[in-house]
Design a protein around this motif. Structure first.
Motif, PDB file in Angstrom:
ATOM      1  N   GLY A  17      -0.670  14.739   0.489  1.00 25.24           N
ATOM      2  CA  GLY A  17      -0.944  15.959  -0.244  1.00 25.24           C
ATOM      3  C   GLY A  17      -1.373  15.728  -1.677  1.00 25.24           C
ATOM      4  N   PHE A  18      -1.364  14.462  -2.126  1.00 25.06           N
ATOM      5  CA  PHE A  18      -1.765  14.152  -3.498  1.00 25.06           C
ATOM      6  C   PHE A  18      -2.870  13.104  -3.532  1.00 25.06           C
ATOM      7  CE2 PHE A  18      -1.424  12.188  -7.679  1.00 25.06           C
ATOM      8  CZ  PHE A  18      -1.386  13.294  -8.499  1.00 25.06           C
ATOM      9  N   ASN A  19      -2.631  11.946  -2.876  1.00 27.79           N
ATOM     10  CA  ASN A  19      -3.643  10.887  -2.830  1.00 27.79           C
ATOM     11  C   ASN A  19      -4.665  11.191  -1.740  1.00 27.79           C
ATOM     12  OD1 ASN A  19      -0.928   8.951  -3.468  1.00 27.79           O
ATOM     13  ND2 ASN A  19      -2.699   8.659  -4.751  1.00 27.79           N
ATOM     14  N   ASN A  20      -5.912  10.847  -1.998  1.00 23.76           N
ATOM     15  CA  ASN A  20      -6.958  11.004  -0.990  1.00 23.76           C
ATOM     16  C   ASN A  20      -7.057   9.785  -0.086  1.00 23.76           C
ATOM     17  OD1 ASN A  20      -7.756  13.557  -1.893  1.00 23.76           O
ATOM     18  ND2 ASN A  20      -9.061  12.656  -3.460  1.00 23.76           N
ATOM     19  N   GLU A  21      -6.577   8.650  -0.563  1.00 27.16           N
ATOM     20  CA  GLU A  21      -6.594   7.430   0.229  1.00 27.16           C
ATOM     21  C   GLU A  21      -5.432   6.543  -0.197  1.00 27.16           C
ATOM     22  OE1 GLU A  21      -9.690   4.653  -2.213  1.00 27.16           O
ATOM     23  OE2 GLU A  21     -10.547   6.245  -0.996  1.00 27.16           O
ATOM     24  N   ARG A  22      -5.134   5.546   0.633  1.00 27.81           N
ATOM     25  CA  ARG A  22      -4.052   4.609   0.315  1.00 27.81           C
ATOM     26  C   ARG A  22      -4.424   3.784  -0.913  1.00 27.81           C
ATOM     27  NH1 ARG A  22      -0.030   3.681   3.221  1.00 27.81           N
ATOM     28  NH2 ARG A  22       0.235   4.766   5.164  1.00 27.81           N
ATOM     29  N   MET A  23      -3.437   3.526  -1.748  1.00 23.65           N
ATOM     30  CA  MET A  23      -3.603   2.667  -2.904  1.00 23.65           C
ATOM     31  C   MET A  23      -3.027   1.302  -2.522  1.00 23.65           C
ATOM     32  SD  MET A  23      -4.923   4.940  -4.858  1.00 23.65           S
ATOM     33  CE  MET A  23      -5.001   4.095  -6.407  1.00 23.65           C
ATOM     34  N   VAL A  24      -3.711   0.213  -2.899  1.00 19.06           N
ATOM     35  CA  VAL A  24      -3.241  -1.135  -2.582  1.00 19.06           C
ATOM     36  C   VAL A  24      -2.968  -1.861  -3.890  1.00 19.06           C
ATOM     37  CG1 VAL A  24      -3.785  -3.325  -1.467  1.00 19.06           C
ATOM     38  CG2 VAL A  24      -4.573  -1.180  -0.443  1.00 19.06           C
ATOM     39  N   LEU A  25      -1.774  -2.462  -3.979  1.00 17.72           N
ATOM     40  CA  LEU A  25      -1.361  -3.173  -5.183  1.00 17.72           C
ATOM     41  C   LEU A  25      -1.455  -4.672  -4.983  1.00 17.72           C
ATOM     42  CD1 LEU A  25       1.798  -1.032  -5.960  1.00 17.72           C
ATOM     43  CD2 LEU A  25      -0.479  -0.798  -6.942  1.00 17.72           C
ATOM     44  N   ALA A  26      -1.556  -5.400  -6.100  1.00 23.27           N
ATOM     45  CA  ALA A  26      -1.709  -6.853  -6.088  1.00 23.27           C
ATOM     46  C   ALA A  26      -0.460  -7.553  -5.549  1.00 23.27           C
ATOM     47  CB  ALA A  26      -2.009  -7.338  -7.499  1.00 23.27           C
ATOM     48  N   SER A  65      -5.345  -6.830  10.233  1.00 19.06           N
ATOM     49  CA  SER A  65      -6.769  -6.511  10.300  1.00 19.06           C
ATOM     50  C   SER A  65      -7.091  -5.220   9.567  1.00 19.06           C
ATOM     51  CB  SER A  65      -7.229  -6.435  11.750  1.00 19.06           C
ATOM     52  OG  SER A  65      -6.513  -5.419  12.418  1.00 19.06           O
ATOM     53  N   GLU A  66      -6.058  -4.424   9.277  1.00 15.01           N
ATOM     54  CA  GLU A  66      -6.242  -3.183   8.542  1.00 15.01           C
ATOM     55  C   GLU A  66      -4.968  -2.873   7.784  1.00 15.01           C
ATOM     56  OE1 GLU A  66      -4.985   0.275  11.593  1.00 15.01           O
ATOM     57  OE2 GLU A  66      -6.896  -0.670  11.997  1.00 15.01           O
ATOM     58  N   ASN A  67      -5.045  -1.981   6.811  1.00 15.96           N
ATOM     59  CA  ASN A  67      -3.851  -1.592   6.063  1.00 15.96           C
ATOM     60  C   ASN A  67      -2.877  -0.915   7.011  1.00 15.96           C
ATOM     61  OD1 ASN A  67      -5.068  -2.534   3.796  1.00 15.96           O
ATOM     62  ND2 ASN A  67      -5.474  -0.547   2.905  1.00 15.96           N
ATOM     63  N   LYS A  68      -1.626  -1.341   6.939  1.00 18.43           N
ATOM     64  CA  LYS A  68      -0.594  -0.762   7.771  1.00 18.43           C
ATOM     65  C   LYS A  68      -0.211   0.617   7.257  1.00 18.43           C
ATOM     66  CE  LYS A  68       0.461  -4.665  10.019  1.00 18.43           C
ATOM     67  NZ  LYS A  68       0.496  -4.882  11.381  1.00 18.43           N
ATOM     68  N   LYS A  69       0.249   1.460   8.163  1.00 22.59           N
ATOM     69  CA  LYS A  69       0.681   2.796   7.769  1.00 22.59           C
ATOM     70  C   LYS A  69       2.164   2.790   7.524  1.00 22.59           C
ATOM     71  CE  LYS A  69      -2.949   5.321   9.998  1.00 22.59           C
ATOM     72  NZ  LYS A  69      -3.304   6.326  10.930  1.00 22.59           N
ATOM     73  N   SER A 124       0.861  -1.175   0.000  1.00 24.40           N
ATOM     74  CA  SER A 124       0.000   0.000   0.000  1.00 24.40           C
ATOM     75  C   SER A 124       0.899   1.227   0.000  1.00 24.40           C
ATOM     76  CB  SER A 124      -0.952   0.019   1.199  1.00 24.40           C
ATOM     77  OG  SER A 124      -0.263   0.247   2.395  1.00 24.40           O
ATOM     78  N   TYR A 125       0.423   2.279  -0.671  1.00 21.24           N
ATOM     79  CA  TYR A 125       1.220   3.499  -0.727  1.00 21.24           C
ATOM     80  C   TYR A 125       0.317   4.719  -0.715  1.00 21.24           C
ATOM     81  CZ  TYR A 125       0.153   3.764  -5.741  1.00 21.24           C
ATOM     82  OH  TYR A 125      -0.488   3.850  -6.947  1.00 21.24           O
ATOM     83  N   SER A 147       5.494  13.859   1.276  1.00 25.00           N
ATOM     84  CA  SER A 147       6.061  12.640   1.843  1.00 25.00           C
ATOM     85  C   SER A 147       5.362  11.441   1.225  1.00 25.00           C
ATOM     86  CB  SER A 147       5.929  12.627   3.365  1.00 25.00           C
ATOM     87  OG  SER A 147       4.573  12.652   3.744  1.00 25.00           O
ATOM     88  N   PHE A 148       6.144  10.407   0.926  1.00 33.10           N
ATOM     89  CA  PHE A 148       5.642   9.176   0.322  1.00 33.10           C
ATOM     90  C   PHE A 148       5.703   8.085   1.379  1.00 33.10           C
ATOM     91  CE2 PHE A 148       6.324   5.224  -2.085  1.00 33.10           C
ATOM     92  CZ  PHE A 148       5.238   5.276  -2.942  1.00 33.10           C
ATOM     93  N   GLU A 149       4.572   7.423   1.601  1.00 34.21           N
ATOM     94  CA  GLU A 149       4.497   6.352   2.594  1.00 34.21           C
ATOM     95  C   GLU A 149       4.247   5.035   1.877  1.00 34.21           C
ATOM     96  OE1 GLU A 149       1.580   7.307   5.542  1.00 34.21           O
ATOM     97  OE2 GLU A 149       2.287   9.366   5.698  1.00 34.21           O
ATOM     98  N   LEU A 150       5.002   4.013   2.243  1.00 33.53           N
ATOM     99  CA  LEU A 150       4.906   2.706   1.620  1.00 33.53           C
ATOM    100  C   LEU A 150       4.855   1.645   2.707  1.00 33.53           C
ATOM    101  CD1 LEU A 150       5.266   1.008  -1.083  1.00 33.53           C
ATOM    102  CD2 LEU A 150       7.669   0.874  -0.404  1.00 33.53           C
ATOM    103  N   ALA A 151       3.994   0.646   2.527  1.00 30.83           N
ATOM    104  CA  ALA A 151       3.908  -0.471   3.473  1.00 30.83           C
ATOM    105  C   ALA A 151       3.795  -1.769   2.686  1.00 30.83           C
ATOM    106  CB  ALA A 151       2.711  -0.311   4.392  1.00 30.83           C
TER     107      ALA A 151
END
Length: 67
Positions: A24-33, A63-67, A19-20, A51-55
């Protein structure tokens, strides 16, 4: 801006998700296959800092997407 990603795979491991989020650009986390390798590109970014966040996580143990 382009960010290149590669997920390493080890024998006996379960699937992983990526997930990334670009603050300031994305409104929500994007999840990749599973086992995704490739690029994430952003165009038309505003001037300034961000800032770019990747998990990378195991969806079976989360139980939920990690930050």
């Amino acid at each position: 801006m382009t960010i290149n990603l590669a997920v390493l795979s080890f024998m006996g491991t379960v699937s992983v998700h990526i997930s990334y989020y670009l603050n300031g650009f994305n409104n929500e986390r994007m999840v990749l296959a599973d086992s995704w390798n490739g690029s994430i590109s952003y165009t038309k970014l505003s001037e300034g800092e961000c800032s770019f966040e990747l998990a990378v996580y195991n969806p079976e143990k989360s139980s939920e997407n990690k930050k």
